[in-house]
Scaffold this active site. Structure first.
Site, PDB file in Angstrom:
ATOM      1  N   TRP B 101      43.216  47.811  36.350  1.00 21.66           N
ATOM      2  CA  TRP B 101      43.016  46.359  36.260  1.00 21.66           C
ATOM      3  C   TRP B 101      41.567  46.034  36.002  1.00 21.66           C
ATOM      4  O   TRP B 101      41.251  45.128  35.223  1.00 21.66           O
ATOM      5  CB  TRP B 101      43.542  45.684  37.532  1.00 21.66           C
ATOM      6  CG  TRP B 101      44.979  46.003  37.735  1.00 21.66           C
ATOM      7  CD1 TRP B 101      45.521  46.811  38.704  1.00 21.66           C
ATOM      8  CD2 TRP B 101      46.087  45.579  36.917  1.00 21.66           C
ATOM      9  NE1 TRP B 101      46.883  46.904  38.529  1.00 21.66           N
ATOM     10  CE2 TRP B 101      47.259  46.165  37.445  1.00 21.66           C
ATOM     11  CE3 TRP B 101      46.189  44.772  35.779  1.00 21.66           C
ATOM     12  CZ2 TRP B 101      48.518  45.964  36.885  1.00 21.66           C
ATOM     13  CZ3 TRP B 101      47.439  44.565  35.227  1.00 21.66           C
ATOM     14  CH2 TRP B 101      48.591  45.160  35.777  1.00 21.66           C
ATOM     15  N   ASP B 168      38.410  40.441  41.698  1.00 22.44           N
ATOM     16  CA  ASP B 168      39.872  40.421  41.624  1.00 22.44           C
ATOM     17  C   ASP B 168      40.396  40.988  42.944  1.00 22.44           C
ATOM     18  O   ASP B 168      40.277  42.181  43.212  1.00 22.44           O
ATOM     19  CB  ASP B 168      40.329  41.286  40.440  1.00 22.44           C
ATOM     20  CG  ASP B 168      41.849  41.404  40.362  1.00 22.44           C
ATOM     21  OD1 ASP B 168      42.560  40.811  41.199  1.00 22.44           O
ATOM     22  OD2 ASP B 168      42.328  42.106  39.449  1.00 22.44           O
ATOM     23  N   LYS B 192      51.364  39.567  46.359  1.00 24.69           N
ATOM     24  CA  LYS B 192      51.221  40.684  47.291  1.00 24.69           C
ATOM     25  C   LYS B 192      51.287  40.132  48.727  1.00 24.69           C
ATOM     26  O   LYS B 192      52.323  40.153  49.339  1.00 24.69           O
ATOM     27  CB  LYS B 192      49.915  41.435  47.048  1.00 24.69           C
ATOM     28  CG  LYS B 192      49.596  41.695  45.592  1.00 24.69           C
ATOM     29  CD  LYS B 192      50.452  42.762  44.933  1.00 24.69           C
ATOM     30  CE  LYS B 192      49.955  43.033  43.518  1.00 24.69           C
ATOM     31  NZ  LYS B 192      50.696  44.052  42.815  1.00 24.69           N
TER      32      LYS B 192
END
Lengths: 357, 357
Positions: B101, B168, B192
């Protein structure tokens, strides 16, 4: 008291879909997990996603020349994403300014190319759909907004143009058949006839893509979403799930022909009463442009405006207030609104005229 | 058989939140309408939205110098939206490449300015968090990815830098306390520890905005979302509703200190077994970088890999398979995963070693 939900959007969904969606939140198809806590790459969600896309294709009778994508960011994201993907800086696109949302689309498109506004009803507070405009030969596409949620107007005709039409159908998608061959790109936020807020359907003709010179961030490139089956990143799982359930409902209830018939019948019932009732006026000046989705109307004076608002609420007629730019009332009648709700509204209007007329 | 949901995301949510969310789909707080069919401008949704923002501020102890936004498009949209809002073309940002990511964030940032990758563990398949790197003085910000869902690593320290950190935190947001004063912008996909897929939390220091020269499409301008309370367009109503319910649960269960304690205890139980068990190896080479959220591990040979997969599934241990780039197993342990699920996993691993060791 039973509520009759005339909300302009997010809007009423079929009662059976609401029930199924609640069950999916508790336990999806008996797998022992909620639809909220499964991976987007699980076989369950892939089946949901594939069914949603297949239903869109079946209901619209779409050929393989179109990509069907479920994106996020709402139609407002498509206002800039469409020109970003279709228009170079030195190229022209034609836009018709038929309402607030069309106007916002124009503003965003100007960041990416030359925009020619070929028709506008802005000076008349968008009380009709502009007509008799010409699209310049060099235009890459023509942008329309098929239904104006705020002002209660709707296209009941499609122009004869050589360019592909790019169309914001957020508020009347799946309410009637559409001649797909005219359209290069259709986008629609889900939260009217298709599902809850949180996903946007994009249908784009593949041959129109890949022709802009500018570099595109991955998430703004339709081709990347197409190549990854809308799963380049984690898609909005639950909103897509509810869209799939609603598309099943549309199919099971006869598809777009049947939706259109029911919507015509509801609108006819309502507009007949509106035209007969001495205490209300429609806000759309050209009756041929009246929306089947969002009839807008005002009481003939402020006292009656307040009194009708109270009378409607007392009967469980919910979310009837008009947009602040128009005032008065708006009776949004999406696919899932039953005839019974329109009948009650008409009865309340009739009774109101008897009492106050 | 009871399922134990180790999904990496969309992931397990608290059982009480699932129940409340299902009830909201049927009938929101007894108003006679589903949360799926109310306007985003209704008083009900505005109350939900305001409570969600207030809970974020309270749980993180945020000052008014930060904007709290619930956007859509996932963290992948933030990969380009952050540099687009914070970095001019001739300016530099520092990025650490600690996983897939992070790598995608770097790729997108390069479209908007100069990117200096100051640290990377890419050559070692991201098996540790890069250390001992320097941020150039001219960098406008430093970008980190706090937890690497794919490779099972996590920052357990924060660098001493003069620049604001852009981070992030998709996969460990709200799992532990964070020193907010170090951060200029935090973004996190909800799916999440915070809610279902479909919304992304963005926390941004207001003074960093408005400094780029490029014109921004409205939907990509943090300031427009801030000015409109995330309602410039229709926000993803249901995903935000479930986030609000989950944030209530976090608060009611003791906040981030308590979440961290429980997550530490779960990870300790698991990693102790992993280190003791002769049939499995962790994939992270520096134990100090092991993730509390996504422990990754492999069996010592392929036969045992298949046998353990079957043994785990037979006990209802779900979604334990590792990402294809790492293979083996990944036991994602977000806030809502109960200790009981980790205990069962450890018991199955122990029993497996006795049988196959």
């Amino acid at each position: 008291m039973k509520k009759h939900n005339f909300s302009p959007g997010p809007a009423i969904l079929p009662a059976s879909v609401i029930k199924e969606a609640a069950q999916g939140v508790l336990d999806l198809d008996g797998i022992g997990l909620s639809v909220l806590e499964i991976s987007h790459r699980s076989k369950q969600f892939i089946a949901i996603y594939d069914e949603a896309v297949a239903l869109v294709k079946e209901i619209l009778n779409l050929g393989d020349e179109y990509s069907v994508l479920f994106l996020s960011g709402g139609a407002s994201t498509q206002f800039f994403m469409a020109p970003m993907n279709l228009l170079n800086e030195d190229e022209t696109a034609a836009y018709v300014d038929s309402g607030t949302w069309a106007n916002k689309a124009i503003k965003e498109a100007k960041l990416f190319g030359k925009v020619e506004v070929v028709g506008s009803s802005k000076a008349d507070n968008y009380t009709y759909i502009p007509r008799d405009w010409q699209v310049p030969a060099e235009a890459k596409y023509l942008h329309l907004t098929s239904n104006n949620t705020v002002f209660g107007t709707q296209y009941h005709w499609w122009p004869e143009v050589s360019q592909p039409i790019v169309c914001d159908m957020s508020s009347d998608m799946f309410s009637r058949p559409i001649p797909m061959e005219k359209f290069g790109l259709i986008y629609a936020g889900a939260q009217k006839n298709m599902g809850p807020a949180g996903t946007t359907l994009v249908i784009v003709r593949k041959d129109l893509l890949g022709k802009v010179r500018r570099p595109l961030p991955s998430m703004l490139d339709y081709r990347i979403h197409e190549d990854n089956g809308s799963m380049y990143n984690t898609p909005p799982v639950f909103p897509i799930y509810v869209c799939m359930l609603t598309l099943r409902w549309i199919k099971a209830n006869g598809g777009l022909g049947a939706m259109d018939q029911a919507n015509q019948a509801k609108a006819e019932l309502f507009y007949n009463e509106l035209d007969a009732n001495p205490l209300f006026n429609g806000t759309v000046t050209n009756k041929a442009d009246r929306s089947l989705m969002n009839p807008t109307f005002v009481a003939i004076n402020e006292e009656l405006d307040k009194a009708f608002d109270a009378a409607a609420k007392a009967q469980g007629l919910d979310n009837l207030r008009g947009h602040r730019m128009v005032g008065g009332f708006r009776a949004s009648m999406y696919n899932a609104l039953p005839m019974e709700s329109v009948q009650l509204l008409v009865d309340v209007m009739k009774e109101f005229a008897q009492k106050h007329g």
